[in-house]
Structure formats: structure tokens, C-alpha cells
Motif scaffolding. Structure first.
Motif, mmCIF file in Angstrom:
data_model
loop_
_atom_site.group_PDB
_atom_site.id
_atom_site.type_symbol
_atom_site.label_atom_id
_atom_site.label_comp_id
_atom_site.label_asym_id
_atom_site.label_seq_id
_atom_site.Cartn_x
_atom_site.Cartn_y
_atom_site.Cartn_z
ATOM 1 N N ILE A 173 8.271 -6.793 -5.315
ATOM 2 C CA ILE A 173 8.426 -5.489 -4.674
ATOM 3 C C ILE A 173 7.539 -4.450 -5.359
ATOM 4 C CG2 ILE A 173 10.057 -3.636 -4.139
ATOM 5 C CD1 ILE A 173 12.243 -5.781 -4.025
ATOM 6 N N LEU A 174 7.508 -4.479 -6.677
ATOM 7 C CA LEU A 174 6.651 -3.541 -7.396
ATOM 8 C C LEU A 174 5.194 -3.714 -6.997
ATOM 9 C CD1 LEU A 174 8.251 -3.722 -10.954
ATOM 10 C CD2 LEU A 174 8.222 -1.733 -9.433
ATOM 11 N N ARG A 175 4.774 -4.954 -6.808
ATOM 12 C CA ARG A 175 3.371 -5.222 -6.454
ATOM 13 C C ARG A 175 3.093 -4.872 -4.998
ATOM 14 N NH1 ARG A 175 3.373 -10.190 -7.574
ATOM 15 N NH2 ARG A 175 3.734 -10.938 -5.462
ATOM 16 N N GLU A 176 3.934 -5.336 -4.086
ATOM 17 C CA GLU A 176 3.637 -5.233 -2.660
ATOM 18 C C GLU A 176 3.990 -3.871 -2.064
ATOM 19 O OE1 GLU A 176 1.969 -8.954 -2.555
ATOM 20 O OE2 GLU A 176 2.016 -7.460 -0.964
ATOM 21 N N VAL A 177 4.978 -3.187 -2.626
ATOM 22 C CA VAL A 177 5.424 -1.913 -2.062
ATOM 23 C C VAL A 177 4.959 -0.723 -2.897
ATOM 24 C CG1 VAL A 177 7.433 -0.536 -1.384
ATOM 25 C CG2 VAL A 177 7.442 -3.016 -1.022
ATOM 26 N N PHE A 178 4.999 -0.880 -4.237
ATOM 27 C CA PHE A 178 4.689 0.242 -5.114
ATOM 28 C C PHE A 178 3.287 0.176 -5.708
ATOM 29 C CE2 PHE A 178 8.760 2.441 -5.398
ATOM 30 C CZ PHE A 178 9.621 1.498 -4.848
ATOM 31 N N GLY A 179 2.617 -0.959 -5.573
ATOM 32 C CA GLY A 179 1.241 -1.078 -6.040
ATOM 33 C C GLY A 179 1.077 -1.361 -7.522
ATOM 34 N N TYR A 180 2.161 -1.741 -8.222
ATOM 35 C CA TYR A 180 2.061 -2.097 -9.631
ATOM 36 C C TYR A 180 1.729 -3.581 -9.766
ATOM 37 C CZ TYR A 180 4.502 2.292 -10.709
ATOM 38 O OH TYR A 180 4.872 3.603 -10.815
ATOM 39 N N MET A 181 0.812 -3.911 -10.677
ATOM 40 C CA MET A 181 0.484 -5.313 -10.925
ATOM 41 C C MET A 181 1.352 -5.904 -12.038
ATOM 42 S SD MET A 181 -1.534 -5.620 -8.514
ATOM 43 C CE MET A 181 -1.975 -7.352 -8.739
ATOM 44 N N HIS A 182 2.168 -5.055 -12.684
ATOM 45 C CA HIS A 182 3.105 -5.525 -13.710
ATOM 46 C C HIS A 182 4.317 -4.612 -13.647
ATOM 47 C CE1 HIS A 182 2.228 -2.068 -16.350
ATOM 48 N NE2 HIS A 182 1.007 -2.167 -15.857
ATOM 49 N N ASP A 183 5.378 -4.981 -14.326
ATOM 50 C CA ASP A 183 6.605 -4.189 -14.319
ATOM 51 C C ASP A 183 6.508 -3.102 -15.387
ATOM 52 O OD1 ASP A 183 9.116 -3.109 -14.316
ATOM 53 O OD2 ASP A 183 10.181 -5.020 -14.372
ATOM 54 N N PRO A 184 6.399 -1.828 -15.007
ATOM 55 C CA PRO A 184 6.289 -0.752 -15.995
ATOM 56 C C PRO A 184 7.632 -0.297 -16.549
ATOM 57 C CG PRO A 184 6.162 0.170 -13.800
ATOM 58 C CD PRO A 184 6.321 -1.333 -13.623
#
Length: 222
Positions: A173-184
Motif C-alpha cells: 500500500i505504501l508503494r502503490e498508493v503513497f509512492g514510498y519504496m520503503h516503510d518510513p
């Protein structure tokens, strides 16, 4: 929506990425044709924004390669080349739209939404007594009930419904919806899910937190 942004101007990339993020759109950026091809093959994307002035390959050549591999992905050319001949050549080569720099972000956003709307059609989840549908104005409806969401809430719900009944890992979800490549370490997902649960109280959608595993959407009878 997830955008592949192919642009070598880092300042413009940062500005567009911020604008997309504020609209609930994830963007992955490539500054070279080689990186763009790598990302297009490895990343799930809904649309491509392509600058023709790349350092390692002419954008028209890359356009042909992308069209050969990602035939049905909407592709918008964003470039300073303003000659009619350049526009005709790009459209003939497979571009779906052509926007000349300088441009207004609102127009770029509207064009991308139009392209993806035409390409994807309605996103929906069938239920026994009707259907739950996400519309293009950031709404979700079931029968006569319609709830308006924020762009980010809409993007999150759309992604979970596309994978409904699956336990979707947080990092997906972080990658596909929020654009993060890792968990911040952000609690953004939990905050948005809490808002969604309140807004969807009258709709037959259940959003579950599966401790230690991720999140799951279920569509049931009203």
C-alpha cells in the motif's frame, strides 16, 4: 493511479511528484530511457508521462519501445517541442496525448485522469444485492447511497478493492498508493483507514486490519 514519470529535469520531477502526491497519485520517476524501460517492466503503472529530451535516447525512440511493450497503458508526451510536426509524429507513434511545456499542473492532471478513465472504465466490486462502485469524482456508491472521499482515500479504497479478500501487506500500500519504496514508519495508512471506516459505515464494505500481516477489504450484502 500510479504514474511512470520519465523526465530528466530533477526540479520538475520533484514539483510534479509533490503535486501528484497531494492528489492521491503515486509517481515513480526515471531520468533516463534505460531506467524508464527497467521501471516499466518491473512496476505496475496506470499511465506514462514522457519527456522527449532524454540524455541517453531520443524520446521518440523510447516511445516506440514503450508502445511495443506496454501497448494499452495511456501515454502522455510532455515536452518543449512545440512544432506541429513533432506533435503529429508523437501521436502517430502511439502517444495518447501531447502537452507542451510550460504547462499548468491542473491541465496535466485533467488530461491524465481523462486518459486513465477512458482506458480503465469503472472500477467496481459486485455484491449480491447490487454493486459497489468507485466513480471518477472521488465518490463511492452503493445503490442510492454515495459518499465523497478525498483523492487519497479514493486511491486507497480502489487499491484495496482491486485486491479484495486478499491480505494486502503494508509495504504494498505504501508503494502503490503513497509512492514510498520503503516503510518510513508512518501511520498514514491507519489514519486514512480510520477516516474511510467512518465514511463507509452505511456501505457494505468492511476494511480489516490483520495484525502483523496487512489489511483486507471485503464487500458483503448491505
Amino acid at each position: 493511479m500510479r504514474i511512470l514519470l520519465i523526465e530528466d529535469n530533477e526540479r520538475l520531477v520533484r514539483a510534479l511528484a509533490q503535486g501528484f502526491s497531494e492528489e492521491g497519485i503515486a509517481a515513480v520517476a526515471a531520468g533516463t530511457a534505460a531506467r524508464a524501460l527497467e521501471l516499466s517492466r518491473a512496476t505496475s503503472i496506470d499511465a506514462i508521462v514522457l519527456d522527449l529530451g532524454l540524455p541517453d535516447m531520443d524520446g521518440m525512440e523510447l516511445l516506440g519501445l514503450l508502445r511495443g511493450e506496454r501497448t494499452h497503458i495511456p501515454l502522455l508526451v510532455l515536452t518543449a517541442r512545440d512544432a506541429v510536426e513533432s506533435r503529429v509524429a508523437a501521436l502517430d507513434a502511439g502517444a495518447d496525448d501531447y502537452l507542451i511545456k510550460p504547462f499548468e499542473f491542473a491541465e496535466l492532471l485533467a488530461r491524465l485522469r481523462a486518459l486513465t478513465r477512458r482506458a480503465g472504465g469503472p472500477r467496481w466490486a459486485a455484491v449480491e444485492e447490487g454493486e459497489v462502485a468507485l466513480d471518477d469524482e472521488f465518490g463511492v456508491r452503493h445503490g442510492e447511497v454515495r459518499v465523497v472521499l478525498t483523492p487519497r482515500e479514493h486511491a486507497l479504497l480502489a487499491y484495496l478493492l482491486r485486491r479484495r479478500s486478499e491480505v494486502v501487506p503494508r509495504i504494498d500500500i505504501l508503494r502503490e498508493v503513497f509512492g514510498y519504496m520503503h516503510d518510513p514508519g508512518t501511520n498514514a495508512i491507519d489514519v486514512h483507514l480510520a477516516h474511510l471506516r467512518r465514511k463507509l459505515a452505511d456501505l457494505p464494505i468492511t476494511l480489516e486490519t490483520v495484525r502483523g500481516a496487512g489489511f483486507r477489504a471485503r464487500v458483503t450484502e448491505a
